[in-house]
Enzyme design. Sequence first.
Site, PDB file in Angstrom:
ATOM      1  N   ARG A  15       4.739-118.698-109.262  1.00 29.37           N
ATOM      2  CA  ARG A  15       4.419-117.706-108.235  1.00 29.37           C
ATOM      3  C   ARG A  15       4.323-116.331-108.891  1.00 29.37           C
ATOM      4  NH1 ARG A  15       8.982-117.940-104.013  1.00 29.37           N
ATOM      5  NH2 ARG A  15       7.725-116.337-102.993  1.00 29.37           N
ATOM      6  N   SER A  17       5.339-113.395-107.770  1.00 32.29           N
ATOM      7  CA  SER A  17       6.307-112.373-107.362  1.00 32.29           C
ATOM      8  C   SER A  17       7.032-111.824-108.587  1.00 32.29           C
ATOM      9  CB  SER A  17       7.333-112.961-106.386  1.00 32.29           C
ATOM     10  OG  SER A  17       8.211-113.854-107.050  1.00 32.29           O
ATOM     11  N   LYS A  86      16.658-124.382-105.715  1.00 25.82           N
ATOM     12  CA  LYS A  86      17.015-124.410-104.293  1.00 25.82           C
ATOM     13  C   LYS A  86      15.785-124.341-103.389  1.00 25.82           C
ATOM     14  CE  LYS A  86      17.918-119.426-103.758  1.00 25.82           C
ATOM     15  NZ  LYS A  86      16.873-119.165-102.760  1.00 25.82           N
ATOM     16  N   ASP A  87      14.633-123.935-103.946  1.00 28.02           N
ATOM     17  CA  ASP A  87      13.406-123.867-103.165  1.00 28.02           C
ATOM     18  C   ASP A  87      12.551-125.122-103.289  1.00 28.02           C
ATOM     19  OD1 ASP A  87      14.066-121.303-102.364  1.00 28.02           O
ATOM     20  OD2 ASP A  87      12.931-120.340-103.960  1.00 28.02           O
ATOM     21  N   THR A 135      18.107-113.024 -92.552  1.00 29.95           N
ATOM     22  CA  THR A 135      18.032-114.213 -93.398  1.00 29.95           C
ATOM     23  C   THR A 135      17.193-115.253 -92.679  1.00 29.95           C
ATOM     24  OG1 THR A 135      19.214-116.010 -94.480  1.00 29.95           O
ATOM     25  CG2 THR A 135      20.167-115.169 -92.456  1.00 29.95           C
ATOM     26  N   ARG A 139      20.951-122.638 -93.653  1.00 26.03           N
ATOM     27  CA  ARG A 139      22.343-122.666 -94.120  1.00 26.03           C
ATOM     28  C   ARG A 139      23.021-121.329 -93.840  1.00 26.03           C
ATOM     29  NH1 ARG A 139      24.248-120.401 -98.731  1.00 26.03           N
ATOM     30  NH2 ARG A 139      22.087-120.038 -99.316  1.00 26.03           N
ATOM     31  N   ARG A 140      22.367-120.242 -94.205  1.00 21.68           N
ATOM     32  CA  ARG A 140      22.957-118.919 -93.997  1.00 21.68           C
ATOM     33  C   ARG A 140      23.099-118.601 -92.512  1.00 21.68           C
ATOM     34  NH1 ARG A 140      19.137-115.977 -98.506  1.00 21.68           N
ATOM     35  NH2 ARG A 140      20.422-116.383-100.367  1.00 21.68           N
ATOM     36  N   ARG A 157      11.078-112.305 -93.803  1.00 22.45           N
ATOM     37  CA  ARG A 157      10.141-112.932 -94.714  1.00 22.45           C
ATOM     38  C   ARG A 157       9.922-112.046 -95.926  1.00 22.45           C
ATOM     39  NH1 ARG A 157       6.569-116.355 -94.191  1.00 22.45           N
ATOM     40  NH2 ARG A 157       7.005-116.317 -96.405  1.00 22.45           N
ATOM     41  N   GLY A 158       9.230-112.599 -96.920  1.00 24.65           N
ATOM     42  CA  GLY A 158       8.886-111.842 -98.113  1.00 24.65           C
ATOM     43  C   GLY A 158       9.782-112.193 -99.281  1.00 24.65           C
ATOM     44  N   ASN A 159       9.326-111.851-100.494  1.00 22.46           N
ATOM     45  CA  ASN A 159      10.163-112.073-101.674  1.00 22.46           C
ATOM     46  C   ASN A 159      11.266-111.024-101.730  1.00 22.46           C
ATOM     47  OD1 ASN A 159       9.095-109.698-103.113  1.00 22.46           O
ATOM     48  ND2 ASN A 159       7.207-110.881-103.253  1.00 22.46           N
ATOM     49  N   ARG A 163      11.616-107.460 -99.690  1.00 22.66           N
ATOM     50  CA  ARG A 163      12.661-107.368 -98.668  1.00 22.66           C
ATOM     51  C   ARG A 163      13.539-106.140 -98.894  1.00 22.66           C
ATOM     52  NH1 ARG A 163      15.036-113.517 -97.635  1.00 22.66           N
ATOM     53  NH2 ARG A 163      13.090-114.422 -96.834  1.00 22.66           N
ATOM     54  N   CYS A 252      14.461-128.427 -96.858  1.00 22.90           N
ATOM     55  CA  CYS A 252      14.426-126.979 -96.773  1.00 22.90           C
ATOM     56  C   CYS A 252      14.829-126.442 -95.395  1.00 22.90           C
ATOM     57  CB  CYS A 252      13.025-126.492 -97.129  1.00 22.90           C
ATOM     58  SG  CYS A 252      12.503-126.966 -98.784  1.00 22.90           S
TER      59      CYS A 252
END
Length: 319
Positions: A15, A17, A86-87, A135, A139-140, A157-159, A163, A252
């Site tokens: 990606r 980012s 984790k993604d 968030t 999970r969070r 949203r967003g990287n 953010r 996810c």
Amino acid sequence: MTSATDLTTVRLGTRPSRMAMEQTGRFADVFRARYPQVLLDIVEIVSEGDRHRGPLSAIGGKGAFTRNADRYLLDGRVQATIACAKDVPGPHDRSPGIVIAAVLPREDTRDVLVLPAGHPATTLAELPPGTRVGTSAPRRSALLKALHPTLVQVPIRGNADSRLRALDEGKLGADVMIAALAGLRRLGREDRVSEILDPAVWLPAAGAGTVIVEHRSDDPATGGLLAPLTHAPTRILLDAERAALATLHGGCLTAASAHATLDAVSGVVTVHAAVLDPAGGTPLRASASGPATTPSTVGQDAGRQLLDAGAARLLGRPA
């Protein structure tokens, strides 16, 4: 058949980012130091998750960050892809034919509270009722409802970089946000941490703090080149955590946690796993230990304990 020693170029998808490029750059340094004769060609791949501005749940959760990269990999436009573990969806949510080639050393697995720039440091427990906490992770969100029910979860949203900028400019739609400590460190923004959340209470994501490189299972040459770059202890931890999540058929959009530890002296790996209640109820927890030579078996044991304890109900599936 092409062997690892025959390769002159490896195309690595990532990606675009800032964080993704930073972790790709770290891996590239290691790769080039070991294989100075092989050209590592970095290919930027914009994901569905990067383009989509609505909730991730509408496009399949965090798997939206890897699906396009998977397409590039499977059709041969790249030979490998790099991502945060984790993604990356579990095997039951992936296209067949993609395997993990290299696992980089694990970084910090903890989440943190981040405030707008210039605000005095505080903790989640000290935030006034009604504070909007940003968030999008199930999970969070479940942890926030269980541990701090007077706070309001707001999807964002967003990287990580965008953010932070939106939070400082008052455009995030949230007063504060939860982020991964490892990600902020990669961006050189650890100074933005207001509170590091206790992982014994604020349960980490499976694969947190871990970067992986994947390749096609029918491409042993690329796999042979990448495998020696794996950090063996981290691979053990990751295999155990992903096995726990896979046993739950978690993905996810699952409010679940799996966190493994390794005792290097005894050679024992322990997995602490949990399924969280999206409504904020008490999580179901389980743990299992076993030899580090069979980490997946240990993770599966922890996952089965949760299913036996009634986790299917919290996962929204028939018992």
